[in-house]
Scaffold this active site. Sequence first.
Site, short mmCIF file in Angstrom:
data_model
loop_
_atom_site.label_atom_id
_atom_site.label_comp_id
_atom_site.label_asym_id
_atom_site.label_seq_id
_atom_site.Cartn_x
_atom_site.Cartn_y
_atom_site.Cartn_z
N HIS A 78 -34.61 7.18 31.18
CA HIS A 78 -34.48 8.61 31.38
C HIS A 78 -35.84 9.29 31.55
CE1 HIS A 78 -35.21 8.02 27.10
NE2 HIS A 78 -35.73 9.23 27.08
N HIS A 123 -44.89 11.55 27.21
CA HIS A 123 -43.80 11.36 28.15
C HIS A 123 -43.45 12.66 28.84
CE1 HIS A 123 -41.48 11.74 24.21
NE2 HIS A 123 -41.19 12.84 24.86
N HIS A 172 -40.58 15.11 30.95
CA HIS A 172 -39.19 15.49 31.19
C HIS A 172 -39.12 16.35 32.45
CE1 HIS A 172 -37.73 14.56 27.01
NE2 HIS A 172 -39.01 14.73 26.75
N HIS A 205 -44.76 15.98 26.90
CA HIS A 205 -44.85 15.99 25.44
C HIS A 205 -45.92 15.00 25.01
CE1 HIS A 205 -40.44 17.47 24.86
NE2 HIS A 205 -41.27 18.43 25.22
#
Length: 203
Positions: free
Chosen positions: A93, A119, A121, A138
């Site tokens: 993801h 990571h 998003h 993040h």
Amino acid sequence: MKAIYCNVLVFLILFGAKSVNAQEVDDEREFDYSKHGEKGPRKWGQIKQEWDACSNGTMQSPIDLSSERVQIILKPEKKNYKAAHAIIKNRGHDVQIEWIGDGGWTSINGDDYRLRYAHWHSPSEHTVNGRSYDMELHLVHLNTNPNVGNYKIAVVGVLYKIGRADQFISRLMTDISSMTDKRNATKDLGTIDPNDINTQSKR
């Protein structure tokens, strides 16, 4: 990768030990951050029974960072990031960098939080005055307290909008492309300097 950092703000979220598991899940494909999607925040409490608190909770992500409600109560006092050995992983993801060596730390309210992960998003998890951004980084830090025997997590968030290519992300694109459709694939990145991650405004 056409991603440019938009310095609406760099924000910091602190979690206690019990919150870490809720924040850092292994597979986020069961939900997303689309405002009106079938797997978006408004539906989270209906997806799984153990997520039912998302239907009536008041203190969980995603957070709308409204200028009317947000108060600055703490901020990173200083940081001492340094180059260290790291790997990159396709988690299915998202893409995550993990520092195997000592990537340094940031100091918050007198406590040091060690950098562990970075990571991304897409779209952004959090919003600013109701506005969503194209991507959110993040930087995940851990603070171990030997006196208590638990730890806290500090997440520094960075918001992006589409624009000129981000140099740090562009350097990773060959590695990221080689891992497409290979969930849980990892690759050694060698030495990665967290200071190369752009956290300065370009607006």
